[in-house]
Write a protein that holds these residues in place. Structure first.
Motif, PDB file in Angstrom:
ATOM      1  N   TYR A  40       0.864  -1.198   0.000  1.00  0.00           N
ATOM      2  CA  TYR A  40       0.000   0.000   0.000  1.00  0.00           C
ATOM      3  C   TYR A  40       0.891   1.236   0.000  1.00  0.00           C
ATOM      4  O   TYR A  40       2.128   1.121   0.016  1.00  0.00           O
ATOM      5  CB  TYR A  40      -0.945  -0.005   1.206  1.00  0.00           C
ATOM      6  CG  TYR A  40      -0.272  -0.073   2.554  1.00  0.00           C
ATOM      7  CD1 TYR A  40       0.121   1.082   3.216  1.00  0.00           C
ATOM      8  CD2 TYR A  40      -0.033  -1.297   3.150  1.00  0.00           C
ATOM      9  CE1 TYR A  40       0.737   1.022   4.448  1.00  0.00           C
ATOM     10  CE2 TYR A  40       0.585  -1.369   4.382  1.00  0.00           C
ATOM     11  CZ  TYR A  40       0.972  -0.211   5.033  1.00  0.00           C
ATOM     12  OH  TYR A  40       1.591  -0.287   6.242  1.00  0.00           O
TER      13      TYR A  40
ATOM     14  N   ARG B  44      10.909 -15.244  15.076  1.00  0.00           N
ATOM     15  CA  ARG B  44      11.127 -13.814  15.209  1.00  0.00           C
ATOM     16  C   ARG B  44      11.139 -13.352  16.663  1.00  0.00           C
ATOM     17  O   ARG B  44      11.879 -12.432  17.023  1.00  0.00           O
ATOM     18  CB  ARG B  44      10.041 -13.035  14.458  1.00  0.00           C
ATOM     19  CG  ARG B  44      10.315 -11.541  14.464  1.00  0.00           C
ATOM     20  CD  ARG B  44       9.171 -10.715  13.967  1.00  0.00           C
ATOM     21  NE  ARG B  44       9.010 -10.909  12.541  1.00  0.00           N
ATOM     22  CZ  ARG B  44       8.254 -10.095  11.796  1.00  0.00           C
ATOM     23  NH1 ARG B  44       7.625  -9.071  12.341  1.00  0.00           N
ATOM     24  NH2 ARG B  44       8.111 -10.321  10.520  1.00  0.00           N
TER      25      ARG B  44
ATOM     26  N   ILE C 164       3.575  -9.861  13.429  1.00  0.00           N
ATOM     27  CA  ILE C 164       2.288  -9.168  13.357  1.00  0.00           C
ATOM     28  C   ILE C 164       1.742  -9.379  11.954  1.00  0.00           C
ATOM     29  O   ILE C 164       2.489  -9.343  10.984  1.00  0.00           O
ATOM     30  CB  ILE C 164       2.475  -7.675  13.701  1.00  0.00           C
ATOM     31  CG1 ILE C 164       2.833  -7.573  15.191  1.00  0.00           C
ATOM     32  CG2 ILE C 164       1.209  -6.881  13.395  1.00  0.00           C
ATOM     33  CD1 ILE C 164       3.268  -6.206  15.642  1.00  0.00           C
ATOM     34  N   ILE C 165       0.433  -9.615  11.869  1.00  0.00           N
ATOM     35  CA  ILE C 165      -0.167 -10.016  10.595  1.00  0.00           C
ATOM     36  C   ILE C 165      -0.644  -8.799   9.819  1.00  0.00           C
ATOM     37  O   ILE C 165      -1.343  -7.941  10.357  1.00  0.00           O
ATOM     38  CB  ILE C 165      -1.377 -10.943  10.861  1.00  0.00           C
ATOM     39  CG1 ILE C 165      -0.946 -12.144  11.701  1.00  0.00           C
ATOM     40  CG2 ILE C 165      -2.013 -11.394   9.554  1.00  0.00           C
ATOM     41  CD1 ILE C 165      -2.115 -12.831  12.402  1.00  0.00           C
ATOM     42  N   LEU C 166      -0.260  -8.725   8.560  1.00  0.00           N
ATOM     43  CA  LEU C 166      -0.759  -7.678   7.680  1.00  0.00           C
ATOM     44  C   LEU C 166      -2.047  -8.191   7.042  1.00  0.00           C
ATOM     45  O   LEU C 166      -2.028  -9.042   6.151  1.00  0.00           O
ATOM     46  CB  LEU C 166       0.304  -7.363   6.625  1.00  0.00           C
ATOM     47  CG  LEU C 166      -0.072  -6.397   5.492  1.00  0.00           C
ATOM     48  CD1 LEU C 166      -0.633  -5.097   6.023  1.00  0.00           C
ATOM     49  CD2 LEU C 166       1.140  -6.119   4.622  1.00  0.00           C
TER      50      LEU C 166
ATOM     51  N   LYS D 294      -5.172 -10.485   2.705  1.00  0.00           N
ATOM     52  CA  LYS D 294      -5.409 -11.885   3.052  1.00  0.00           C
ATOM     53  C   LYS D 294      -6.917 -12.153   3.071  1.00  0.00           C
ATOM     54  O   LYS D 294      -7.709 -11.328   3.508  1.00  0.00           O
ATOM     55  CB  LYS D 294      -4.809 -12.212   4.421  1.00  0.00           C
ATOM     56  CG  LYS D 294      -3.306 -12.004   4.464  1.00  0.00           C
ATOM     57  CD  LYS D 294      -2.606 -12.919   5.423  1.00  0.00           C
ATOM     58  CE  LYS D 294      -1.100 -12.811   5.234  1.00  0.00           C
ATOM     59  NZ  LYS D 294      -0.558 -11.445   5.473  1.00  0.00           N
TER      60      LYS D 294
ATOM     61  N   THR E  82      -3.254  -6.085  11.515  1.00  0.00           N
ATOM     62  CA  THR E  82      -3.563  -4.716  11.098  1.00  0.00           C
ATOM     63  C   THR E  82      -4.298  -4.736   9.767  1.00  0.00           C
ATOM     64  O   THR E  82      -4.306  -5.734   9.066  1.00  0.00           O
ATOM     65  CB  THR E  82      -2.274  -3.886  10.934  1.00  0.00           C
ATOM     66  OG1 THR E  82      -1.490  -4.492   9.898  1.00  0.00           O
ATOM     67  CG2 THR E  82      -1.472  -3.864  12.222  1.00  0.00           C
TER      68      THR E  82
ATOM     69  N   ASN F 197       1.458   4.169   7.316  1.00  0.00           N
ATOM     70  CA  ASN F 197       2.037   3.040   8.028  1.00  0.00           C
ATOM     71  C   ASN F 197       2.234   3.327   9.520  1.00  0.00           C
ATOM     72  O   ASN F 197       3.365   3.417  10.023  1.00  0.00           O
ATOM     73  CB  ASN F 197       3.353   2.618   7.366  1.00  0.00           C
ATOM     74  CG  ASN F 197       3.830   1.269   7.879  1.00  0.00           C
ATOM     75  OD1 ASN F 197       3.174   0.638   8.707  1.00  0.00           O
ATOM     76  ND2 ASN F 197       4.980   0.832   7.388  1.00  0.00           N
TER      77      ASN F 197
ATOM     78  N   PHE G   1       1.566   1.331  11.879  1.00  0.00           N
ATOM     79  CA  PHE G   1       2.185   0.131  12.420  1.00  0.00           C
ATOM     80  C   PHE G   1       3.717   0.221  12.381  1.00  0.00           C
ATOM     81  O   PHE G   1       4.400  -0.014  13.374  1.00  0.00           O
ATOM     82  CB  PHE G   1       1.708  -1.099  11.635  1.00  0.00           C
ATOM     83  CG  PHE G   1       2.644  -2.247  11.734  1.00  0.00           C
ATOM     84  CD1 PHE G   1       2.696  -3.009  12.896  1.00  0.00           C
ATOM     85  CD2 PHE G   1       3.509  -2.562  10.690  1.00  0.00           C
ATOM     86  CE1 PHE G   1       3.588  -4.065  13.016  1.00  0.00           C
ATOM     87  CE2 PHE G   1       4.406  -3.604  10.803  1.00  0.00           C
ATOM     88  CZ  PHE G   1       4.447  -4.362  11.964  1.00  0.00           C
TER      89      PHE G   1
ATOM     90  N   SER H 138       9.693  -5.151   9.542  1.00  0.00           N
ATOM     91  CA  SER H 138       8.901  -4.127  10.234  1.00  0.00           C
ATOM     92  C   SER H 138       9.786  -3.086  10.909  1.00  0.00           C
ATOM     93  O   SER H 138      10.820  -3.415  11.494  1.00  0.00           O
ATOM     94  CB  SER H 138       8.030  -4.780  11.299  1.00  0.00           C
ATOM     95  OG  SER H 138       7.248  -5.789  10.724  1.00  0.00           O
TER      96      SER H 138
HETATM   97  N1  LIG Z   1       0.045  -2.373   8.651  1.00  0.00           N
HETATM   98  C1  LIG Z   1       1.218  -2.927   8.276  1.00  0.00           C
HETATM   99  N2  LIG Z   1       2.007  -2.280   7.398  1.00  0.00           N
HETATM  100  C2  LIG Z   1       3.173  -2.821   7.017  1.00  0.00           C
HETATM  101  N3  LIG Z   1       3.624  -3.991   7.433  1.00  0.00           N
HETATM  102  C3  LIG Z   1       2.862  -4.681   8.325  1.00  0.00           C
HETATM  103  C4  LIG Z   1       1.643  -4.184   8.754  1.00  0.00           C
HETATM  104  N4  LIG Z   1       1.095  -5.078   9.620  1.00  0.00           N
HETATM  105  C5  LIG Z   1       1.988  -6.094   9.681  1.00  0.00           C
HETATM  106  N5  LIG Z   1       3.054  -5.858   8.931  1.00  0.00           N
HETATM  107  C6  LIG Z   1       4.238  -6.665   8.715  1.00  0.00           C
HETATM  108  O1  LIG Z   1       3.926  -7.582   7.692  1.00  0.00           O
HETATM  109  C7  LIG Z   1       4.455  -8.841   8.066  1.00  0.00           C
HETATM  110  C8  LIG Z   1       3.400  -9.859   7.978  1.00  0.00           C
HETATM  111  O2  LIG Z   1       3.189 -10.133   6.670  1.00  0.00           O
HETATM  112  P1  LIG Z   1       2.401 -11.492   6.460  1.00  0.00           P
HETATM  113  O3  LIG Z   1       3.355 -12.619   6.731  1.00  0.00           O
HETATM  114  O4  LIG Z   1       1.945 -11.393   5.011  1.00  0.00           O
HETATM  115  O5  LIG Z   1       1.253 -11.421   7.463  1.00  0.00           O
HETATM  116  C9  LIG Z   1       4.839  -8.838   9.482  1.00  0.00           C
HETATM  117  O6  LIG Z   1       6.145  -9.230   9.571  1.00  0.00           O
HETATM  118  C10 LIG Z   1       4.612  -7.464   9.947  1.00  0.00           C
HETATM  119  O7  LIG Z   1       5.763  -7.075  10.555  1.00  0.00           O
END
Ligand SMILES: Nc1ncnc2c1ncn2[C@@H]1O[C@H](COP(=O)(O)O)[C@@H](O)[C@H]1O
Ligand SMILES: Nc1ncnc2c1ncn2[C@@H]1O[C@H](COP(=O)(O)O)[C@@H](O)[C@H]1O
Ligand SMILES: Nc1ncnc2c1ncn2[C@@H]1O[C@H](COP(=O)(O)O)[C@@H](O)[C@H]1O
Ligand SMILES: Nc1ncnc2c1ncn2[C@@H]1O[C@H](COP(=O)(O)O)[C@@H](O)[C@H]1O
Ligand SMILES: [Mg+2]
Ligand SMILES: [Mg+2]
Ligand SMILES: [Mg+2]
Ligand SMILES: [Mg+2]
Ligand SMILES: [Mg+2]
Ligand SMILES: [Mg+2]
Ligand SMILES: [Mg+2]
Ligand SMILES: [Mg+2]
Lengths: 215, 215, 215, 215, 215, 215, 215, 215
Positions: free
Chosen positions: E172, F9, F18-20, F24, F46, F200, F202, H191
């Motif tokens: 994004y 981690r 943390i889940i983006l 998804k 997030t 961003n 986060f 992150s």
């Molecule tokens: N709002 C956000 N913006 C950018 N990165 C994020 C955000 N929320 C989580 N993340 C990072 O995205 C990674 C997760 O990506 P994923 O494995 O696709 O869930 C994590 O390692 C987070 O550190």
């Protein structure tokens, strides 16, 4: 009033004003069309979406609407053939058809004879080369293509006639809504290819009409 | 060899190939010009810088070089007037002159009668309106403008003839080397204005010649 | 609280704070408007969509909403005319009207007398020239135009008064949501034309008010 | 030290590290080349300007420098032909030659047999079609083109072999230093054309070598 | 007709034409699929949205649709394994899966054996390094990644095989719909990584197939 | 599986993955959250839209969802305060609140004490100066601003602590979805302001946490 | 002739035409200046580089040249003070001085009283606040700033007078030659700030003069 | 005077003002340095080209100039180590060294202990992994990289400390003078990586100093 219709244009340019429907409200369109109808002109409104078109066709039952081209036409006078030759519209792919159709409708409305050639993109170059005769006979050629916009370069190298290139917003990713095609056409290695705005079939036809008017 | 000259083009398009001098080395230019000279064609090389031009004029003493237009010409055969009407080149400001000159030289080289109108930009609109007659008589109009590139919109609204717009890289800051003018021209509210690449006087003239060839 | 309303601004600038409705939630808008209402100020919220506006008008029945301009007004005190002259709003095309209306409402709200001139784009230049008198009499001129944004260049060359140009997002393709018009205006060949953000009728009116306040 | 040379790469990828000369100082280049020389590898440095090259050739008299390609080579071991077939480099125009040459030198250095085809741009499509045989026989084809970058689309539609497109910075105005060609190639309507960075003849050759290595 | 299907392509390239579903209407898709069905080819249409897919699956009950990949397949002939080795598809994150799936389906359809590796992005580099064996054994590797698009640089440095990078529109803000990843991949510091358009899993698979065809 | 969760981690960085949530599917989110739940970690996802959040909260009834911040939290272990000082989040306008909230929730989740300061944009500079004490006491400051993004320059000049700037997509027209603010912050004339991606919150909180961890 | 000087402008706008020196040749400048000299006007040519200026000052010994502002002036008539109040030019940093100087010279030439305030950028906000009195007294304020261009937002929030912002090309990297500052200013959160082209000190002064003319 | 030196900054931020040499004239630099010299501060001027530096070193013979970093230093007081830990500067390639050096000099000048790690780009990932210990021990890490800017993502995933990414303008073509690296870093999938302007080694060091100051 919301618009000062340029009736004067018919004198200056021999063609009626054409309405750009896109960002006009239904009410604005009705007002403008009604005013032009009273004037007796033929009326073309481009970029009219299907919903507005339905309402307009109710109000003006003699009108016709082409859904692909998003073109609304109301013919009040017989269209005279005012063109010196034929305008050929060459369309790279199936997805570029709406833009090619807008060009065809506009060119016919302005009094030109029009031919169309579809799905002759450069990735299968034999399809274009097979139409060599048709290309050579055209007085003006409009080439409509999206993606990399390469077709006008090939056509421009094959013919001596004027070539007007129309980039379309067909494609995705780095096509950037037609920018890739637009830049390709502006940088055509075929000399003397001219270009109009992305998806501007109307403008290409209007330019072709300027060229094709009987001297 | 460095180039496969498209001698064939004269058959296909009725005009000789024209050389884009810009990113060719002096040696490449000499080789190509010599080959075309043997062929007997008239030769035009555009975007030749002054330094290369001096060396070329030494080698080809019959040639001529126009420093503003950066155009190198070698005439080997009388140029026949092959145009149906006059091409008018309208130039917005003094700074746009090099591009207008490139267009004028190219158009004459291709056998057209050319007129020029200079410093008639839209910020002093009376200067353009005073030339209404000349505008109305032209068979094709090339409009050269930098900065906001507004002039083709005004001209395109005044005449019925084909209008080819050439954006120039004149301006600074948010002119972005001609992008502002290019976008302005692509979005012209005058219908059927076509556009060529930034600073592409050559391409505009070539397009005008495609239009103006005697049918 | 979600906002620290700048009541202090009325002292510093002689005008109340104006609310940018766009990315505020309905709840945030209600809270802010209620706080300003208690303060007794006149209230203007711009870029309020129709859905939020309905809810706000229910809550604040004395308010008015202009759907084209997307402007929500709540007048609590008579507006004194504080302007030295008239503000003229010149609008290129019918499609640019919402932005022009936002400018008109804002300027009136800030205590100015306002006139409007519509559909006088440069492709039919006689329509503008016919209004020469009105142009010459204005104390400040706001010019609203999309597509190539050429109109401020022509107006700026005709008058001695301050000219504020507002590019609109009207157009498609290479209009790029108003970028073409914005760049055109920033590069105006008429001297001393100033520019505000795309579709920012509010900002243009606020700037015009800064200029037009009685010394 | 200024660099940690990746001698390990020869094990991982079967090819020595290649030096990107562009933003390295003469001293840095000398240090790195001397270290690789001690290691006995063949050495290729790309994007070395003529001035630095002269100094390097003095220091390393066995080296060779190709001025067009800006490539500096120091061969210390016989290059074995490790390729399964021929790599064909197709070059649109004379001005694209430096990039094509960089590709050719790199591909040969990496142990491939290379053929070159020059000045076969799409504006004179018969020139390319005449070489159909050569196109059909190639194991991998690298297509180098500037301006609108249309050539890979045509080539990609004619052959079944892998096609790697290299946009060049040849052109002006809206060519934007190779962006037009890059976008054209990324949006090729011929399926499965891959693209490398603008002017990256080296990368194209390295990719072709990855493909052409004897299994 | 709306399309001239390039049946000839099977001869030129050994693969059937594949339909780009995105900007085709349901009617156009039905017409084209029916024509190819009569021809007996296997049929793949990419970028077909779920709504159109439902209608198509009703009309062609033998077809299958993969909703993540938005891929519509109609298998009429057994697919022969025509590949020399395995194609490995490496996918950076969960969100990139739709593009990876489009690549996998296309590659299998074209007769290749395919393996997939998911969620091995560079921010947890140990996940990729743990799969070193699988990387070394692949004949061609497709790397699919969004956000900063760094994964192909790491993979490209680890293996000698061809690496095709596919930027995705995942991300994004300054990811700009895949531009950040695209630029990252075009500038990969690993040599000889080639790139296809944003989200173009199809194109990457087609390119991998060009490479992997049994000689 | 769709994801290889980086449980590792927590060892490397002392914080759980943390889940983006953004791209998804609901199914993917459920699978990943369930896996992390079994692992006993605290969970933050997030950019989860309200619709998905409702379904997730049904499945995981102990979870909480903040609709403004679009943040989904599932706390399984008490969060220890691991920060050396306070993190202050300074928010320019009401419209920037969702991003500021995402930052606040993330920072608290990672074990930090957080303070917030809202609606202190530079157009009413006295509002910020009135909070001088609070600014001076913060260990790390996150500044969230859209439009021209000027606030971090003023804050960065007032304090000695680390300042992390977050551009938001608040604004319209030439704000270009946050680009104007992003560029403003990257070019801050206050020294040593660092920047994260548009919207961003986060990332800013995660960076602040890296700084604020007790040595 | 190369130029049609708009002597008529003095009637329309009360000011002489001003020459944009940048892309004019020395010969063109001499011709134009000589023509205006014969007309008796005061002459200002902006963006004249030092080399051309030396030659011009030889030819026109009564002229003066300001090297920082690159401004060439030839005063033939006493300049009357035609301004209603003072124009204040606020300059963010030392590097922005050339643009501020161009504005100052132009404004004085047009008959205005001018004050200047230098090095009051937002990273040390106390420097600006200390000049509050001077800000309050100005009739029009021109704010010149590069980098993030934040200063007009702060000034615009402090005063009720018209504020004209001039972005400069000062900065590097993501300053993009003034684009960052330009976007910052167009998106100013202070209401009614207007903007001119990058580095256009001339235009700002001309706009200020339009405002400041005695009614 | 040309500048209002912010001596006050030493009080607010504990560090002297640092001079951005780039667009200042030699005279301006002399004036400013002399004023700061009288004040007794240590002086650092960045982006001072070699020519100006020679003149400055003549005038201030106690000064030192680092030609790679383009940094001019004049030490008048012993620099106290004010940092809590070590700042590690990780540099992707040899060509990025000038930016890394600017960071190192600035960080040392501000009282920090600095270590440097060079040529550990991601295309040979083993080189970085071999330095794991050094990475783990750093209090703050600055990562300097051009081209695709992938290194901060890998480093950010390996350590818990703050990571500041500096994109460099190293690269060509679609590197766009550092934009590719900048976007890559802003979109890092690790992150909490923060970013400064392209080539802004100074800013990264200043930010690292804000973090590393002894509490
Ligand atoms: N709002 C956000 N913006 C950018 N990165 C994020 C955000 N929320 C989580 N993340 C990072 O995205 C990674 C997760 O990506 P994923 O494995 O696709 O869930 C994590 O390692 C987070 O550190
Ligand atoms: N599809 C189109 N694209 C560009 N211009 C158009 C189009 N249709 C009509 N126009 C032009 O737009 C002008 C009408 O604008 P308006 O007065 O706003 O209706 C006419 O002068 C037409 O020449
Ligand atoms: N997802 C895709 N992305 C890019 N090109 C595609 C895709 N799917 C199919 N194509 C190509 O698009 C061409 C078909 O275009 P059309 O004739 O419009 O169906 C085929 O030649 C395919 O090779
Ligand atoms: N520095 C400048 N930037 C923008 N416009 C200028 C500048 N200097 C002069 N002009 C304008 O440019 C026009 C002159 O252009 P020209 O006729 O080409 O000399 C005049 O109308 C001036 O108002
Ligand atoms: Mg109209
Ligand atoms: Mg040629
Ligand atoms: Mg507020
Ligand atoms: Mg290396
Ligand atoms: Mg097809
Ligand atoms: Mg993950
Ligand atoms: Mg003039
Ligand atoms: Mg200073």
């Amino acid at each position: 009033g919301v618009a000062q219709i340029d009736h004067h244009r018919e004198l200056r340019q021999g063609v009626p004003e054409i309405i750009l429907g896109e960002s006009k409200s239904l009410d604005q369109l009705k007002t403008i069309i009604a005013a032009m109808q009273r004037n007796g002109s033929n009326i073309l409104a481009t970029r009219v979406d299907a919903e507005k078109a339905t309402a307009l066709c109710n109000q003006f039952p003699e009108a016709e609407y082409n859904v692909d081209a998003r073109a609304f036409c109301l013919i009040q006078q017989k269209i005279e053939n005012s063109g010196a030759g034929k305008i050929l519209i060459v369309c790279a792919g199936t997805s570029d058809l709406p833009v090619a159709k807008e060009a065809a409708i506009t060119a016919r409305m302005l009094g030109n004879e029009v031919e169309e050639l579809v799905d002759v993109g450069v990735a299968g170059i034999h399809r274009l080369l097979a139409k060599s005769d048709q290309l050579q006979k055209a007085a003006v050629i409009i080439v409509v293509a999206g993606m990399e916009g390469a077709l006008p370069s090939v056509v421009g190298g094959l013919v001596a006639a004027p070539v007007i290139a129309v980039p379309t917003s067909v494609g995705y990713g780095a096509a950037f809504g037609g920018i890739a095609a637009l830049l390709g056409m502006l940088n055509s290695c075929a000399s003397g290819v001219t270009v109009v705005n992305i998806d501007n079939g109307f403008g290409a036809a209007f330019a072709a009409n300027r060229i094709n008017r009987k001297g």
